[in-house]
Design a protein around this motif. Structure first.
Motif, mmCIF file in Angstrom:
data_model
loop_
_atom_site.group_PDB
_atom_site.id
_atom_site.type_symbol
_atom_site.label_atom_id
_atom_site.label_comp_id
_atom_site.label_asym_id
_atom_site.label_seq_id
_atom_site.Cartn_x
_atom_site.Cartn_y
_atom_site.Cartn_z
ATOM 1 N N LEU A 115 0.692 -1.071 0.038
ATOM 2 C CA LEU A 115 -0.036 0.140 0.095
ATOM 3 C C LEU A 115 0.883 1.354 0.040
ATOM 4 O O LEU A 115 0.593 2.141 -0.655
ATOM 5 C CB LEU A 115 -0.898 0.080 1.240
ATOM 6 C CG LEU A 115 -1.823 1.364 1.329
ATOM 7 C CD1 LEU A 115 -2.888 1.126 0.126
ATOM 8 C CD2 LEU A 115 -2.855 0.981 2.484
ATOM 9 N N SER A 116 1.889 1.301 0.742
ATOM 10 C CA SER A 116 2.940 2.401 1.019
ATOM 11 C C SER A 116 3.579 2.573 -0.345
ATOM 12 O O SER A 116 3.861 3.691 -1.021
ATOM 13 C CB SER A 116 3.741 2.117 2.055
ATOM 14 O OG SER A 116 4.760 3.051 1.849
ATOM 15 N N ASP A 117 3.943 1.608 -1.088
ATOM 16 C CA ASP A 117 4.453 1.673 -2.359
ATOM 17 C C ASP A 117 3.522 2.086 -3.444
ATOM 18 O O ASP A 117 3.871 3.030 -4.262
ATOM 19 C CB ASP A 117 5.072 0.325 -2.905
ATOM 20 C CG ASP A 117 6.184 -0.221 -2.017
ATOM 21 O OD1 ASP A 117 6.629 0.435 -1.370
ATOM 22 O OD2 ASP A 117 6.635 -1.448 -2.270
ATOM 23 N N LEU A 118 2.240 1.673 -3.431
ATOM 24 C CA LEU A 118 1.307 2.351 -4.446
ATOM 25 C C LEU A 118 1.255 3.752 -4.147
ATOM 26 O O LEU A 118 1.132 4.459 -5.145
ATOM 27 C CB LEU A 118 0.103 1.324 -4.148
ATOM 28 C CG LEU A 118 -1.060 1.842 -5.004
ATOM 29 C CD1 LEU A 118 -0.764 1.584 -6.588
ATOM 30 C CD2 LEU A 118 -2.216 1.144 -4.743
ATOM 31 N N LEU A 119 0.959 4.129 -2.789
ATOM 32 C CA LEU A 119 0.823 5.739 -2.646
ATOM 33 C C LEU A 119 2.124 6.453 -2.965
ATOM 34 O O LEU A 119 1.928 7.633 -3.410
ATOM 35 C CB LEU A 119 0.522 5.916 -1.154
ATOM 36 C CG LEU A 119 -0.837 5.282 -0.470
ATOM 37 C CD1 LEU A 119 -1.124 5.539 0.726
ATOM 38 C CD2 LEU A 119 -1.784 6.142 -1.323
ATOM 39 N N GLY A 120 3.223 5.965 -2.975
ATOM 40 C CA GLY A 120 4.346 6.511 -3.398
ATOM 41 C C GLY A 120 4.398 6.601 -4.952
ATOM 42 O O GLY A 120 4.761 7.481 -5.479
ATOM 43 N N TRP A 121 3.933 5.447 -5.642
ATOM 44 C CA TRP A 121 4.002 5.625 -7.098
ATOM 45 C C TRP A 121 2.929 6.519 -7.517
ATOM 46 O O TRP A 121 3.194 7.162 -8.689
ATOM 47 C CB TRP A 121 3.231 4.047 -7.489
ATOM 48 C CG TRP A 121 3.380 3.791 -8.938
ATOM 49 C CD1 TRP A 121 4.523 3.981 -9.744
ATOM 50 C CD2 TRP A 121 2.318 3.658 -9.910
ATOM 51 N NE1 TRP A 121 3.981 3.697 -10.968
ATOM 52 C CE2 TRP A 121 2.707 3.498 -11.073
ATOM 53 C CE3 TRP A 121 0.661 3.595 -9.686
ATOM 54 C CZ2 TRP A 121 1.694 3.089 -12.057
ATOM 55 C CZ3 TRP A 121 -0.055 3.575 -10.723
ATOM 56 C CH2 TRP A 121 0.510 3.346 -11.855
ATOM 57 N N VAL A 122 1.840 6.964 -6.994
ATOM 58 C CA VAL A 122 1.078 7.837 -7.341
ATOM 59 C C VAL A 122 1.260 9.269 -6.744
ATOM 60 O O VAL A 122 0.781 10.457 -6.689
ATOM 61 C CB VAL A 122 -0.566 7.790 -7.305
ATOM 62 C CG1 VAL A 122 -0.810 6.561 -7.985
ATOM 63 C CG2 VAL A 122 -0.750 7.393 -5.683
ATOM 64 N N GLY A 123 2.599 9.301 -6.094
ATOM 65 C CA GLY A 123 3.016 10.496 -5.315
ATOM 66 C C GLY A 123 2.421 10.966 -4.266
ATOM 67 O O GLY A 123 2.480 12.132 -4.059
ATOM 68 N N LEU A 124 1.768 9.880 -3.567
ATOM 69 C CA LEU A 124 0.822 10.255 -2.124
ATOM 70 C C LEU A 124 1.365 9.719 -0.912
ATOM 71 O O LEU A 124 0.910 9.513 -0.139
ATOM 72 C CB LEU A 124 -0.449 10.139 -2.383
ATOM 73 C CG LEU A 124 -1.254 10.666 -3.377
ATOM 74 C CD1 LEU A 124 -2.581 10.267 -3.594
ATOM 75 C CD2 LEU A 124 -1.444 12.198 -3.263
ATOM 76 N N GLY A 125 2.706 9.214 -1.115
ATOM 77 C CA GLY A 125 3.218 8.646 0.093
ATOM 78 C C GLY A 125 3.320 9.369 1.433
ATOM 79 O O GLY A 125 3.169 8.713 2.255
ATOM 80 N N GLN A 126 3.268 10.709 1.369
ATOM 81 C CA GLN A 126 3.384 11.522 2.693
ATOM 82 C C GLN A 126 1.806 11.593 3.024
ATOM 83 O O GLN A 126 1.759 12.310 4.228
ATOM 84 C CB GLN A 126 4.115 12.849 2.227
ATOM 85 C CG GLN A 126 5.510 12.508 1.870
ATOM 86 C CD GLN A 126 6.413 11.988 2.674
ATOM 87 O OE1 GLN A 126 6.372 12.026 3.830
ATOM 88 N NE2 GLN A 126 7.099 10.983 2.353
ATOM 89 N N LEU A 127 0.962 11.353 2.385
ATOM 90 C CA LEU A 127 -0.523 11.753 2.700
ATOM 91 C C LEU A 127 -1.275 10.415 3.234
ATOM 92 O O LEU A 127 -2.737 10.663 3.192
ATOM 93 C CB LEU A 127 -1.078 12.246 1.498
ATOM 94 C CG LEU A 127 -0.726 13.803 1.080
ATOM 95 C CD1 LEU A 127 -1.087 14.382 -0.145
ATOM 96 C CD2 LEU A 127 -0.869 14.851 2.312
ATOM 97 N N ALA A 128 -0.839 9.318 3.561
ATOM 98 C CA ALA A 128 -1.372 8.256 3.745
ATOM 99 C C ALA A 128 -2.613 8.257 5.077
ATOM 100 O O ALA A 128 -3.482 7.753 4.991
ATOM 101 C CB ALA A 128 -0.397 7.112 4.371
ATOM 102 N N ASP A 129 -2.030 9.258 5.974
ATOM 103 C CA ASP A 129 -2.875 9.607 6.978
ATOM 104 C C ASP A 129 -3.939 10.589 6.903
ATOM 105 O O ASP A 129 -4.680 10.829 7.896
ATOM 106 C CB ASP A 129 -2.184 9.471 8.310
ATOM 107 C CG ASP A 129 -1.478 8.211 8.725
ATOM 108 O OD1 ASP A 129 -1.749 7.191 8.463
ATOM 109 O OD2 ASP A 129 -0.264 8.511 9.155
#
Lengths: 223, 300
Positions: free
Chosen positions: A115-129
């Motif tokens: 999940l973290s990798d996917l969010l990073g892939w779309v450039g939202l890694g810092q906004l998970a929360d």
């Protein structure tokens, strides 16, 4: 994969789409264009079973859509990732939980690293929360794309995915969609943004469909 | 990209599925409050029903006691007429047995009023004959006529019969209590159905999102049903506890044995109200599930 056979769709007494026959082959990349109100969104809704045709036959993954039960339609949607212009989320859940929602409803747990990798892939890694209401338009579109693909669908449908984005963000989203197509996903993007289509055609072999006078035609080189 | 290939479908089930329902809203406290209030009322209805049941049993038991023939006759005819009365009684259908009470027994009956030194022999007291009915009962009017013919001084005192309408009334009261519990359950179901329908309508966006990502109706319904069932059982538990405390604080039964002072639970009867929260949960589960599926069909 998705096939239309002489499909028509009527709404409010008038016919919005008629004589639609086409086939989205596995791994293909299509744009669907046309003026506002021409029926692009309606066509996408027909593609994932939200609407049923007034006439003709729609086949989703080798099954006629009319023969599908409510549960069958739900299961079919797990094979179709949808990105809408007005992306909706569960506002009380953080972004990561929203992106993982297709897995949750399918009874599968998401792997935190994936999940973290996917969010990073779309450039939202810092906004998970972050909660969805706090996201910008571009962030919501990318979050919707991440949500659409997390379960590994066969088809990705996008309805005006760049409608609320600036050019730079639009290109970034297009790049993600192109990358998905290169991985073998079938992609269909409804858009009226011809510049976006030209940009995509420079990167990938995309077919352009145009809705005109209730019918869908293959567009020529006059884009 | 290897990332997508790692997103395989065989993952452990997410046990937090009910988190998809927003945690707050008017329907939340409405459900808890309704369940609590209804459980509170149900405790009192149950107490009323059980107390009425005990009363009905007590009065019904009394009906099975002996009737009495009171025989007044000159002293020299007393034995003769006693025998005549006993003979009549022994041939009367519906009478299981009869016997003349002894002087000692009659003295014991009068003792509370006249003291232990009552000279029974010296007083012209009537002879009391105890009559025990059989199950079918006897024809009172017919017996009176026969007694009048055979022993003019004999009076059939079927005083227990006044208890019959009271026993019937107590039985009806018990039924009323049970009916109240049924009505409370129905009202609870109706209120929770309304709350669940309102919650689903208010969460139309949640339903749209869930459907878009492939949620089946059963999944969406389950998320709401679980939430509402938990709210209902917690509300009902509080309502039941408060109701039981209220019943416990009622005056206890005293020697006068009044009905109102006997309103409450006795012994294992205290366990009955503990069944209310699970019952409310079952009602909430069924009501919410039906409402959820109905509303989901409407939201298509």
């Amino acid at each position: 994969m998705i096939a239309f056979d002489n499909v028509a769709y009527s709404y409010g007494g008038g016919e919005l789409l008629s004589e639609i026959s086409l086939r989205l082959a596995p791994g293909s990349f299509h744009f669907l264009t046309g003026p506002s109100g021409a029926g692009k969104s309606t066509f996408l809704k027909l593609c994932y079973g939200e609407l049923l045709p007034s006439a003709g036959r729609i086949t989703l993954f080798d099954r006629e859509v009319r023969s599908l039960s409510r549960d069958d339609i739900a299961l079919t949607r797990r094979r179709i990732g949808m990105v809408q212009q007005d992306c909706q989320f569960l506002d009380h859940l953080p972004l990561a939980a929203n992106v993982a929602l297709p897995l949750t409803v399918a009874g599968k747990a998401s792997v935190p690293q994936d999940l973290s990798d996917l969010l990073g892939w779309v450039g939202l890694g810092q906004l998970a929360d972050a909660l969805p209401p706090s996201l910008s338009g571009g962030e919501r579109q990318r979050a919707a794309l991440a949500r659409a693909i997390i379960i590994g669908p066969d088809v990705v449908l996008a309805d005006e995915p760049t409608g609320n984005l600036d050019w730079e963000m639009s290109l970034r989203l297009l790049t993600l969609l192109v990358e998905l197509n290169r991985m073998g996903k079938t992609v269909l993007i409804a858009t009226h943004d011809l510049n976006l289509i030209r940009q995509a055609k420079s990167q990938i072999a995309a077919r352009v469909l145009r809705i005109s006078k209730r019918r869908i035609q293959l567009a020529g080189a006059d884009l | 990209m290897s990332l997508l290939s790692r997103l395989t479908p065989d993952r452990k089930a997410d046990r937090q599925a009910d988190r998809v329902v927003p945690p707050s809203g008017h329907s939340a406290w409405l459900t808890s409050f309704t369940a609590g209030a209804m459980a509170f009322l149900a405790v009192f209805a149950l107490a009323l029903s059980l107390a009425a049941g005990r009363l009905a049993d007590r009065w019904s038991d009394a009906l099975e006691r002996t009737a009495t023939v009171r025989l007044s006759a000159p002293e020299d005819q007393m034995d003769l007429q006693t025998k005549a009365v006993l003979a009549v009684l022994s041939t009367t259908p519906g009478i299981a047995s009869s016997r003349a009470m002894t002087d000692a027994e009659q003295r014991a009956l009068l003792e509370p009023w006249f003291g232990p030194d009552l000279p029974v022999d010296a007083l012209p007291l009537p002879r009391l004959i105890e009559v025990t009915e059989s199950g079918a009962g006897y024809d009172g009017e017919g017996l009176r006529q026969r007694l009048a013919a055979e022993a003019p001084g004999a009076v059939l005192d079927d005083h227990t019969r006044w208890r019959r309408p009271l026993a019937v009334a107590a039985g009806r009261l018990r039924l009323l209590g049970l009916l109240s519990i049924g009505l409370i359950g129905t009202a609870t179901a109706a209120m929770i159905t309304l709350a669940a329908s309102a919650a689903l309508a208010a969460n139309a966006q949640v339903v749209r999102v869930l459907r878009q990502v492939g949620a089946r109706d059963a999944y969406i319904a389950r998320a709401f049903v679980r939430r509402f069932t938990l709210r209902a059982i917690s509300g009902a538990a509080v309502g039941t506890l408060v109701g039981m405390i209220g019943v416990a604080l009622l005056p206890s039964t005293d020697t006068a044995g009044g009905f109102l002072t006997g309103l409450g639970f006795q012994g294992l009867g205290w366990l009955y109200p503990l069944t209310l929260p699970p019952l409310v949960a079952v009602v909430a589960f069924a009501a919410t599930r039906a409402a959820a599926f109905r509303k989901l069909r409407e939201l298509t």
